[in-house]
Design a protein around this motif. Structure first.
Motif, short mmCIF file in Angstrom:
data_model
loop_
_atom_site.label_atom_id
_atom_site.label_comp_id
_atom_site.label_asym_id
_atom_site.label_seq_id
_atom_site.Cartn_x
_atom_site.Cartn_y
_atom_site.Cartn_z
N THR A 65 1.17 -1.02 -0.05
CA THR A 65 0.11 -0.24 -0.11
C THR A 65 0.71 1.44 -0.07
O THR A 65 1.75 1.86 0.71
CB THR A 65 -0.94 -0.18 1.39
OG1 THR A 65 -1.93 -0.91 1.09
CG2 THR A 65 -1.89 1.07 1.40
N ASN A 67 0.40 5.58 -0.80
CA ASN A 67 -0.53 7.01 -0.72
C ASN A 67 0.40 7.88 -1.63
O ASN A 67 1.38 8.52 -1.86
CB ASN A 67 -0.94 7.57 0.60
CG ASN A 67 -1.71 6.94 1.34
OD1 ASN A 67 -3.02 6.73 1.13
ND2 ASN A 67 -1.15 7.17 2.70
N THR A 74 -4.92 6.99 -2.14
CA THR A 74 -4.15 5.32 -1.59
C THR A 74 -4.46 3.99 -2.52
O THR A 74 -5.50 4.18 -3.12
CB THR A 74 -5.11 4.79 -0.24
OG1 THR A 74 -5.09 6.09 0.48
CG2 THR A 74 -4.19 3.79 -0.09
#
Length: 167
Positions: A65, A67, A74
């Protein structure tokens, strides 16, 4: 993989269930500093520095993950071992900016002895990506050629540096 299933998997918390044997050799860093350089054939260049987190879920998913300021969202990807094709696959689900989803699917092959990997992906409206990369215990570098309708659209270079969780 559907967008709904993708979101369900990404929403799960990380756990300590041992990964399947097919995923167990994939290098995983809980935290990494990522530096991305995208060079478009139009002459535009964009650079982004971000933090990536990684977790495993249910012993069969590796979830990455970030951002992204560039994409204003995201973004996560999920690596799995696809038993049907006997291939590592990476899925992504991203907003198209107009209320819809873009699903990506990459087939990835690791050479663990040489610490290299390659990946190919087809998605969206005529996009194809070809990635080659290499890694050590603390660094990863990849180069991607992105084509749209058969013509070079962009190159993307990504360097990652492992960061200890305390940083």
């Amino acid at each position: 993989m559907t967008p709904e299933l993708f979101r369900q998997i990404v929403a799960k918390p990380g756990d300590l269930i041992a990964l399947t044997p097919e995923l167990s050799d994939v290098p995983i860093w809980t935290n990494a500093d990522i530096h991305i350089v995208m060079k478009y054939v139009s002459g535009k260049t964009f650079t982004e520095k971000i933090m990536q987190t990684t977790r495993t879920v249910d012993g069969k998913y590796i979830i990455y993950t970030i951002n992204s300021e560039f994409y204003h969202q995201t973004m996560s990807s999920i690596m799995i071992f696809d038993k049907k094709s006997s291939t590592l696959k990476v899925y992504g689900c991203y907003s198209d900016g107009h209320g819809g989803d873009v699903m990506t699917e990459s087939a990835v092959i690791y050479d663990y002895a040489k610490k290299t990997y390659t990946g190919t992906s087809l998605y969206g409206d005529g996009f194809k990506e070809i990635t080659t990369g290499s890694y050590t215990s603390t660094n990863d570098y990849s180069s991607t050629l992105v084509y749209k309708n058969g013509a070079l659209f962009m190159t993307r270079e990504v360097s990652a540096t492992r960061v200890s969780p305390a940083n």
